[in-house]
Design an enzyme around this catalytic site. Sequence first.
Site, PDB file in Angstrom:
ATOM      1  N   SER A 405       1.773 -22.489 -11.263  1.00  0.00           N
ATOM      2  CA  SER A 405       2.363 -21.716 -10.039  1.00  0.00           C
ATOM      3  C   SER A 405       1.581 -20.548  -9.743  1.00  0.00           C
ATOM      4  O   SER A 405       1.964 -19.968  -8.868  1.00  0.00           O
ATOM      5  CB  SER A 405       3.850 -21.333 -10.424  1.00  0.00           C
ATOM      6  OG  SER A 405       3.592 -20.555 -11.655  1.00  0.00           O
ATOM      7  N   HIS A 426       1.470 -27.820  -6.700  1.00  0.00           N
ATOM      8  CA  HIS A 426       2.566 -26.999  -7.184  1.00  0.00           C
ATOM      9  C   HIS A 426       3.922 -27.428  -6.657  1.00  0.00           C
ATOM     10  O   HIS A 426       4.281 -27.064  -5.441  1.00  0.00           O
ATOM     11  CB  HIS A 426       2.350 -25.318  -6.796  1.00  0.00           C
ATOM     12  CG  HIS A 426       3.098 -24.512  -7.177  1.00  0.00           C
ATOM     13  ND1 HIS A 426       3.940 -23.392  -6.356  1.00  0.00           N
ATOM     14  CD2 HIS A 426       3.948 -24.170  -8.286  1.00  0.00           C
ATOM     15  CE1 HIS A 426       4.840 -22.712  -7.244  1.00  0.00           C
ATOM     16  NE2 HIS A 426       4.850 -23.077  -8.291  1.00  0.00           N
ATOM     17  N   GLU A 438       3.289 -27.307  -2.711  1.00  0.00           N
ATOM     18  CA  GLU A 438       2.162 -26.357  -2.142  1.00  0.00           C
ATOM     19  C   GLU A 438       0.802 -27.260  -2.685  1.00  0.00           C
ATOM     20  O   GLU A 438       0.848 -27.478  -4.017  1.00  0.00           O
ATOM     21  CB  GLU A 438       2.339 -24.899  -2.652  1.00  0.00           C
ATOM     22  CG  GLU A 438       3.118 -24.021  -2.045  1.00  0.00           C
ATOM     23  CD  GLU A 438       3.127 -22.798  -2.609  1.00  0.00           C
ATOM     24  OE1 GLU A 438       3.107 -22.697  -4.169  1.00  0.00           O
ATOM     25  OE2 GLU A 438       3.325 -21.795  -1.939  1.00  0.00           O
ATOM     26  N   ASN A 476       5.169 -17.752  -4.019  1.00  0.00           N
ATOM     27  CA  ASN A 476       5.346 -16.799  -5.015  1.00  0.00           C
ATOM     28  C   ASN A 476       4.964 -15.411  -4.660  1.00  0.00           C
ATOM     29  O   ASN A 476       5.153 -14.396  -5.197  1.00  0.00           O
ATOM     30  CB  ASN A 476       5.034 -17.413  -6.212  1.00  0.00           C
ATOM     31  CG  ASN A 476       5.809 -18.256  -6.908  1.00  0.00           C
ATOM     32  OD1 ASN A 476       7.207 -18.269  -6.151  1.00  0.00           O
ATOM     33  ND2 ASN A 476       5.366 -19.228  -7.867  1.00  0.00           N
TER      34      ASN A 476
END
Length: 696
Positions: A405, A426, A438, A476
């Site tokens: 991540s 991801h 992702e 994130n």
Amino acid sequence: MTEAIGYERVGDIAVLAAQNPPVNALGHAVRQGLVDGIAKATADGAKAVLIYGEGSTFFAGADIREFGQTPKEPHLPDVCNAIEAAPMIVVSALHGTALGGGMEIALSTHYRIAVPKARMGLPEVNLGLIPGATGTQRLPRLIGVEKAIDIVTSGRQLGARDLLAMGVIDKIADGSPREIGLAYAQELLDAAAPRRPVSEMPAPEPIDFDAAYEATLKKGRGLLAPAYGVRAVQAACEKPFAEGVAYERSLFRELMETDQRQGMIHAFFSERQVSKLPELKGVDPRPLAAIGVIGGGTMGAGIATAALLSGLNVVLVEMSPEAAAAAKDRVSGNLSGALKRGRIDQAKFEHLTETALTPTTDFGDLKDVDLVVEAVFENMDVKKEVFGKLDAVCKPGAVLASNTSYLDIDEIAASTSRPADVIGLHFFSPAHVMKLLEVVVADKTAPDVMATGFDLGKKLGKVSVRAGVCDGFIGNRILSKYRTAADHMILDGASPYAIDKAITDFGFAMGPFAVADLAGLDIGYMTRKRLAPTRDPRERVSTYADKLVEAGHKGQKTGKGYYDYAAGSRAAAPNPEVMELIEAERAELGITPRDFTEAEIVRRYMAAMVNEGAKVVGEGIARRPLDVDMTFLFGYGFPRYRGGPLKWADMEGLPALLADIKEYAKEDPYFWQPAPLLEQLVAEGRTFDDLNKEAA
Ligand code: T1G
């Protein structure tokens, strides 16, 4: 006769065939063609009319691309009423997905037949609208108020069997829509079947509409359309048909002018646009029949589950026989959910768990897979060791993917002999439920490897977003910024609970602190520890959250975090230890707490999200603003009716947002550095949507 609706006579039957690919949307030419077709059939004395769609589907609704433009006559309600008013019987033959205006056209015909796989629905609420072409007036007359409200407010699709059982359609038959339509029309003619105008059926029995309205409004978490749908159906009970249609149209037009309609239409088209990238044009993905998953924990088991459900075989590698068995149990547990929901049957369940899934401890079992995704511990050394083994055992051309991540995919790729085959995939936990993927493209990732990542995402039913390599990629990285903005507000006087309420009132499914409790507070704790050595001294960091974790409170998994999840209690209550820690830290810092209104909480929270989103687009980590929007709709619970953070910003007005950020920068110039792209757009009087259009 416009070519959008073909016209021919077959004996006594006039056949109107829609020819407007790809989905026979009810654009102006189609609407005009239907009205002309009914007039022509009447003029030349046809005894019945058949309406069906050529290609993949019956009409799939109004042409969404026309929304926001001045509607051109004939308007869809008038087309529906012209069909119903025809002097001869009108039959519709349904296949594909008769949605929205398509269902409304069908309801205005006198008889409806469908192929077994046909589906119908009124998904207008998914566009921030309600049916605007008599659907809320005809449907309740046909099936009653409760069922009509469910269909109108949920926007869900129904299969032919359910539609037959409810009385929405009259018959199901195998064959092409044209064949079954002609046969049924002839059968009706032979039986001298009468016209059956739905609008002349008696008004349905009423219910407590105020209660239904309030319940629907609450369930929509701020979305207006479903609640408006209740009021439109109510008009079918209380007003003559024509007045009910006019009232429905007035509600429809009101919703057409809302930001919610803009946000949801943006979401509809962006969800399709996000996987259309110039670098993918003409690039074929590599074959994908079997994949490997390294690590059978929550993430790995979720990825394996999603792959199995999409028809891929999966080799699931764990470090010991016990861990491999536990991983298989996790996958079986996930699949039993699909079994319970009827998504798969028992035979399929057994095939997936006993044949398609191969749990193993031997990396050698990966020798024939087309792609491997590792979901092992988030530590660079561990990842490099795994990639070293994959590099040795996987066949040439196999794609080697990391589910990390935040770790640097370029660094992982460089540790192999085939960096062009390495990519980041991801997934978001639970990986067999969350739709966002992702696809993190490293410097050396080959174009067909990126295409393979998108192809896997499509197979797994994901919304795939291309991301560049940086700490946190798109989602994130932006999350860390608005979470920090929330922490700063806490140090200055806001409580986690006020922030969670403000953010759920804004439309998020959960507030940031409830989310943190769900994900595990140790994740944020480890991230802060990891980043501490390189942290800029100007960064304002709170320590209360670390103390909470060091006291053993990691959120739901330990029963306490920001909230206290005392066993059996449904509503999680605030954990009093949290405010004690916060107040102690404020005292230590000499801060006198101040009040924050809900509006200010949302404003600061969203300013941080938008500002970092603009940086992510400006740096090319996200290709377009819509990529950031789709990341947040499908991975972070952002309210769909606001379109996504950057669509929301456009509708709020970029100049005002930039002014806010510059105001906040007076308190903390380090944290609130305006994004260059935001400044540029404001200076040029442009919007994020302008960038989306330029990239199309
Ligand atoms: N209008 C315009 N374009 C549409 C469209 C529509 N209604 N539906 C799909 N497209 C485009 C889509 O953008 C894509 O374009 C291509 O068709 C294939 O779509 C008055 C006001 C029908 C189940 O909400 O649910 O009627 O990307 O990739 O997976 O009461 O499309 O190729 O350029 O999704 O096979 C109500 C929306 C409208 C249905 C097919 N109807 N569409 O799925 O293909 S409002 C809807 C869908 C209304 C009335 C109200 C799906 C589908 P491109 P796709 P698919």
